[in-house]
Scaffold this motif. Structure first.
Motif, short mmCIF file in Angstrom:
data_model
loop_
_atom_site.label_atom_id
_atom_site.label_comp_id
_atom_site.label_asym_id
_atom_site.label_seq_id
_atom_site.Cartn_x
_atom_site.Cartn_y
_atom_site.Cartn_z
N CYS A 120 -112.30 -18.96 37.46
CA CYS A 120 -112.03 -19.80 36.28
C CYS A 120 -112.56 -21.21 36.50
CB CYS A 120 -110.54 -19.82 36.01
SG CYS A 120 -109.60 -20.33 37.46
N SER A 121 -112.22 -22.09 35.55
CA SER A 121 -112.68 -23.48 35.63
C SER A 121 -112.18 -24.16 36.91
CB SER A 121 -112.16 -24.24 34.41
OG SER A 121 -112.22 -25.62 34.66
N ASN A 149 -117.88 -21.30 37.41
CA ASN A 149 -116.92 -21.03 36.34
C ASN A 149 -117.45 -19.91 35.44
OD1 ASN A 149 -115.16 -21.01 34.24
ND2 ASN A 149 -115.46 -23.15 33.64
N ILE A 150 -117.10 -18.66 35.82
CA ILE A 150 -117.62 -17.55 35.02
C ILE A 150 -116.60 -17.08 33.98
CG2 ILE A 150 -119.19 -16.75 36.83
CD1 ILE A 150 -117.13 -14.47 37.37
N ARG A 151 -115.50 -17.79 33.85
CA ARG A 151 -114.51 -17.42 32.82
C ARG A 151 -114.76 -18.24 31.56
NH1 ARG A 151 -108.02 -18.00 33.54
NH2 ARG A 151 -108.51 -20.13 32.87
N GLU A 152 -114.44 -19.55 31.61
CA GLU A 152 -114.64 -20.39 30.43
C GLU A 152 -116.11 -20.46 30.01
OE1 GLU A 152 -112.54 -20.97 32.78
OE2 GLU A 152 -110.72 -21.96 32.07
N HIS A 153 -116.99 -20.41 31.01
CA HIS A 153 -118.40 -20.58 30.69
C HIS A 153 -119.13 -19.27 30.43
CE1 HIS A 153 -118.75 -24.90 32.57
NE2 HIS A 153 -117.99 -24.83 31.49
N SER A 154 -118.46 -18.15 30.65
CA SER A 154 -119.17 -16.90 30.38
C SER A 154 -118.28 -15.86 29.69
CB SER A 154 -119.76 -16.33 31.67
OG SER A 154 -120.57 -15.23 31.36
N VAL A 181 -116.55 -16.89 26.34
CA VAL A 181 -117.38 -17.32 25.22
C VAL A 181 -118.44 -16.30 24.84
CG1 VAL A 181 -117.04 -19.79 25.37
CG2 VAL A 181 -118.72 -18.72 26.86
N HIS A 182 -118.60 -15.25 25.66
CA HIS A 182 -119.62 -14.24 25.31
C HIS A 182 -118.97 -12.86 25.24
CE1 HIS A 182 -122.54 -17.37 25.83
NE2 HIS A 182 -122.19 -17.56 27.08
N LYS A 213 -125.40 -14.07 32.79
CA LYS A 213 -125.10 -15.50 32.89
C LYS A 213 -124.21 -15.76 34.10
CE LYS A 213 -123.36 -19.46 30.34
NZ LYS A 213 -122.77 -19.94 29.09
N LEU A 249 -124.87 -18.30 37.17
CA LEU A 249 -123.92 -19.35 37.59
C LEU A 249 -123.65 -19.22 39.09
CD1 LEU A 249 -121.46 -19.22 34.55
CD2 LEU A 249 -122.98 -21.12 35.14
#
Lengths: 657, 314
Positions: A69-70, A96-101, A104-105, A115, A119
């Motif tokens: 996460c973040s 950050n593969i939670r909020e940034h991936s 959101v996808h 993605k 990252l």
């Protein structure tokens, strides 16, 4: 050669549902420097952290990447895991593969997985260039500033001071006590508000670790956590508190009458006054807006009668400074003005009052000696209609939130009415009864059973006058019919709103507030006491509507936070701050202008080794710097470096994708 | 001289002829030239807007488009229902481009809507565009002595999102106009209460109950008569009054004037020209009060204590 470990988290289903975690691990393993890669359901849990600790030792890793996460959430957790394994904590990178991936996808798992892989590649590349960093120590000024002397401020000040930490308590009115001092009895036990509050007020005044500054306002706050500087304006009281004995002759003799704020304007006070007899400090102030002498230069009766000669008409506002380490904001609440309820005739009918006005009337030290009366003719009302949610939960009138305490105090008002006027009856129009709290539901039941209060579920649509009575027309939703109640008095439980100066105060403190003016906490669940600015805490209704128990609890929590902050002589601070390489600095001072924290100053250094001529370079105060990087971006000569985000690190990241 | 576009609506040419007539008298006195929209059509009130949304917008839109062909920038409408429909259409056309695109096709033969003309009720036009001062100047025979309850009904100021004029709950514009005419506007809580007009034919009992309450409160306020600015308000309160009195065994005897009738009288027109003969409740009892002196309740004299305090200050 770098040896990187990669740890990819499922975050339960949060990441795993939308990112193919095993694929990310496989992708990571393809990177040359990655010597170990693994996934786990909850990397932040103890077994997850243990995996990291074990791998560091087993694979002799030199930097760690956690894909989860973040970093705002768990960077600290994982850094701790690193240092537990004997590794410098700043060799950690979080991808950050939670909020940034994944979040959101959610509609494209393949792309989200790709993605996430990118990252991770970036984080691995960056971590290779990570350097060992060490926490910075900053000195702390061990004094707290409490803004607001209501029950929240009082409790916070006492708790902090009891830990032998000096407190400066600033109160805008002439006395501490706040709203609680205006209340008669308190729910759910009906103990007298004054009896439980006034001893605490006295404690504040006599506490050796509390400096009480009444009739004052904070006008400026500079600095950073542990090292703030506050400017406080002491409003001219025109009374010398050192010689004044509080004998009361002055306010007995003063001829000017002004609506009494303490009694919600029901009666009058004088232009020289103490807000109420139990005021702390019990010294009068002169209200400059109404004093005849200060306005016209005539009168001066108070000065004539004052045996101590304490009246000083020449007194001016005074600005004082305090160095402090932490701030507790406890500015309290106000009642919403119900004038937009034109259908109720608010403002046209004298016999429609708000709940604080009713509170003052039934209060033993109130303007009517504890008896509710109709403001229009002074008669004692027999039928009183209470309307809840006036303003609250009413989007059309602009306030969407529930004011939280009205259900309870209206039940209390029904009981108090019954105690004061035995042959009276209360009718209560409500939307829902929200009585969540210890002993609260029982208290509402008591109001219904003991006093015979009639609870009508429905909204009032109109109030009109018929003869001496106010006709209250509303809906009885449970019977599905319209009802009209002939009322002698109508009490509106209007919405709780923050004090009107909250936005201005928030701006000068540098903290955020919501659209209603409530100050914002750092996290609605896990950090309800802190603000986003380190060292500034919130207590009471300045953050959201609250009852007394909740307010006191939050105030004590503030005190615990302040004490924790002051526990050591120095404060630890992240080493991610900027440093200036004097060799390259041209002294252009672009950085000085863009720094949002005023952390950069200039200094003069010799032009060359042993030279007499001087040149100007930038200098960064490491205590103030927050590591935002603005200075790095504007530096023309690339003289500024931000630890943890150095050029090699950033370039590595870019190259990796 | 001011010029304004006039949309009379069907009732002005029928049941509320006296409203139309007095509006014209009043406007002439106030130096306003009224230009009736040529070939205007039904506003779609009541039937269209309960049955078909597109039609409910299309009908008033044609009138708005026709009004734009005249050179005036304001349109005034005596009927509250017509006003409501035209204003609602205007607001939606101006602020909802999707709807505007769709509805505009309905009036394609007449040109297209630009939104140039302001839509105002007769009350709003008198209050905002003419102004109290100009009205006061034209008063030659004030109707002083009359106590009046101003009844706005449901549509003149509601919903606020559409009308954007005065208060939706306790409006005062008509009160101020009748005071400018010399009369006394009584505090009246039922000025925007529902009179039941929509049930006028389908469920008359509801009308009797609701209008009855309005009459009762108007009487309670001490008014000699009710003033309205809406044909439907007038017919409900006037025409049904005998039925209400019969049903509830009361006697109200409250004539229901159009605002413009009183304005015309105050401007010096003889009462014979007001078509008072069309009223069910005779107006003479109320008009008889003209010229009476209304005793104001005495203001409380300053208390002894206050006087003392002041002298002490000196």
């Amino acid at each position: 050669m770098a040896r990187v470990g990669v740890f990819v988290c499922f975050c339960g289903a949060n990441i795993a549902d939308f990112v193919d975690v095993p694929t990310v691990v496989e992708e990571a393993k393809k990177i040359r420097e990655v010597k170990f890669a693994v996934d786990y359901k909850y990397m932040c849990s103890d077994p997850g952290q243990q995996m990291i600790r074990d791998a560091i030792v087993q694979y002799r890793l030199t930097s760690i990447v956690v894909a989860a996460c973040s970093p705002r959430m768990h960077e600290k957790t994982f850094r701790k895991a690193l240092s537990d394994a004997g590794m410098n904590p700043y060799l950690l990178e979080v991808a950050n593969i939670r909020e940034h991936s994944s979040w959101v996808h959610q509609k494209d798992k393949k792309a989200a997985t790709e993605k996430a892989g990118d990252l991770v590649r970036m984080a691995v590349a960056k971590s290779i260039a990570n350097e060992q960093l060490h926490e910075i120590s900053v000195p702390v000024t061990k004094r707290a500033l409490v803004i607001g002397g209501g029950i929240a401020g009082i409790q916070a000040a006492l708790d902090i001071a009891d830990a032998h930490i000096p407190v400066t308590l600033v109160e805008r009115s002439p006395s501490i006590g706040g709203r609680m001092a205006q209340l008669d009895e308190t729910f759910p036990t009906l103990d007298c508000s004054q009896c439980i509050l006034t001893p605490k007020m006295v404690d504040v005044a006599s506490h050796p670790y509390i400096e009480l500054i009444p009739y004052s306002e904070v006008i400026e706050l500079n600095g950073y956590v542990g090292n703030y500087k506050a400017k406080i304006r002491k409003k001219a009281s025109y009374v010398n508190f050192k010689t004044c004995t509080g004998c009361g002759t002055c306010w007995q003799k003063c001829p000017v009458k002004v609506p009494n704020e303490y009694n919600m304007g029901i009666d009058k006070r004088k232009a020289i006054y103490t807000p109420f007899p139990q005021a702390v400090p019990n010294k009068p102030v002169i209200d400059a807006e109404h004093c005849t002498y200060l306005l016209k230069g005539k009168c001066g009766i108070c000065a004539k009668f004052c045996e101590k000669g304490s009246i000083d008409f020449k007194m001016q506002d005074e600005v004082i400074e305090r160095e402090i380490g932490a701030v507790v904001v406890a500015t309290g609440y106000d009642l919403w003005d119900a004038t937009p309820y034109e259908e109720y005739g608010v403002g046209r009918y004298k016999d429609i009052i708000n709940s604080l006005e009713f509170e003052r009337m039934v209060s033993a030290n109130g303007p009517t000696g504890g008896l509710p009366i109709r403001p229009s003719d002074g008669k004692v009302p027999k039928t009183v209609v209470f309307i809840k949610c006036v303003g609250s939960r009413d989007k059309a009138k602009g306030i969407e939130f529930c004011s939280k305490i009205c259900c309870m105090y209206t039940a209390k008002h029904a009981i108090l009415l019954h105690h004061k006027v035995h042959d009276s009856r209360a009718y209560i129009f409500y939307m829902d009864i929200r009585a969540a709290g210890k002993g609260y539901e029982e208290f509402v039941n008591r109001a219904q059973v003991e006093t015979g209060a009639v609870y009508l579920r429905g909204r009032v649509s109109k109030i009109y006058q018929k003869g001496e009575k106010l006709m209250v027309r509303g809906e009885d939703g449970q019977l599905g019919r319209e009802v009209e109640v002939e009322a002698d008095l109508v009490v509106l439980a209007t919405a709780i709103i923050p004090y009107k100066t909250n936005p201005a105060l928030a701006q000068l403190l540098g903290i955020s507030y919501d659209k209603y003016g409530y100050l914002s906490e750092a996290h609605p669940k896990l950090r309800p006491v802190e603000t986003a600015k380190a060292g500034i805490f919130l207590a009471g209704c300045t953050q959201a509507p609250k009852d007394i128990p909740d307010t006191v609890a939050q105030a004590s929590a503030c005190a615990a936070k302040v004490c924790g902050l002051f526990a050591g002589d120095t404060m630890k601070k992240d080493p991610m701050i900027s440093t200036v390489n004097n060799e390259f600095c041209s002294g252009c001072q672009n950085c000085v202008q863009v720094c949002p924290y005023q952390a950069i100053v200039t200094e003069e250094i010799p032009l060359g080794h042993g030279a007499r001529e001087m040149r100007t370079v930038a200098k960064i105060n490491e205590g103030v710097c927050q590591g935002c990087g603005s200075c790095v971006a504007v530096c023309r000569s690339m003289a500024i470096n931000l630890a943890g985000f150095t050029d090699p690190q950033i370039i590595n990241e870019i190259v990796a994708i | 001289m001011k010029k304004v576009t006039y949309f009379p609506g069907c009732s002005a040419h029928g049941t509320s002829e006296e409203f139309d007539l007095t509006v014209k008298m009043v406007m002439k006195t106030l130096d306003v030239e009224m230009e009736e929209i040529p070939d205007w059509n039904c506003c779609g009130a009541t039937s269209a807007h309960t049955m078909n949304e597109s039609l409910a917008y299309a009908l008033p839109l044609r009138n708005l488009v026709l009004a734009e062909k005249l050179s005036n920038d304001t349109m005034t409408i005596p009927c509250a229902s017509c006003y409501q429909r035209l204003k609602a259409t205007k607001v939606h056309m101006d602020e909802d481009p999707e709807l505007a695109k769709k509805i505009n096709t309905a009036v394609v033969g007449e040109g297209s809507y630009e939104g140039r003309v302001a839509v105002k009720s007769m009350l709003q036009y008198c209050y905002e565009d003419i102004g109290l001062e100009a009205i006061r100047e034209k008063v030659t025979s004030p109707v002083s002595g009359m106590k009046l309850a101003c009844y706005y009904g449901c549509l003149l100021t509601r919903p606020k999102a559409i009308t954007r004029f005065d208060s939706p709950e306790y409006p005062m514009s008509m009160d101020k106009i009748v005071e400018a005419l010399g009369a006394k506007a009584m505090p009246f809580d039922f000025k925007t209460e529902c009179c039941g007009a929509s049930f006028s034919i389908s469920d008359t009992d509801v009308v009797l109950q609701l209008s009855g309450k309005i009459l009762e409160m108007a009487k309670e306020s001490g008014a000699h008569a009710i003033v309205v600015a809406c044909p439907l308000c007038q017919s409900n309160l006037d025409m049904r009054q005998h039925d209400i009195e019969k049903k509830y065994k009361v006697k109200y005897d409250l004539p229901v004037f159009y605002l413009t009738q009183l304005m015309a009288m105050a401007f010096g027109f003889p009462k014979e020209k007001m078509m008072f003969g069309k009223h069910i409740i005779p107006v003479d009892s109320a008009l008889a009060h003209i010229g009476e002196v209304i005793e104001e309740p005495k203001k409380p004299v300053k208390g002894k204590k206050a006087v003392q305090a002041e002298s002490e200050v000196e």
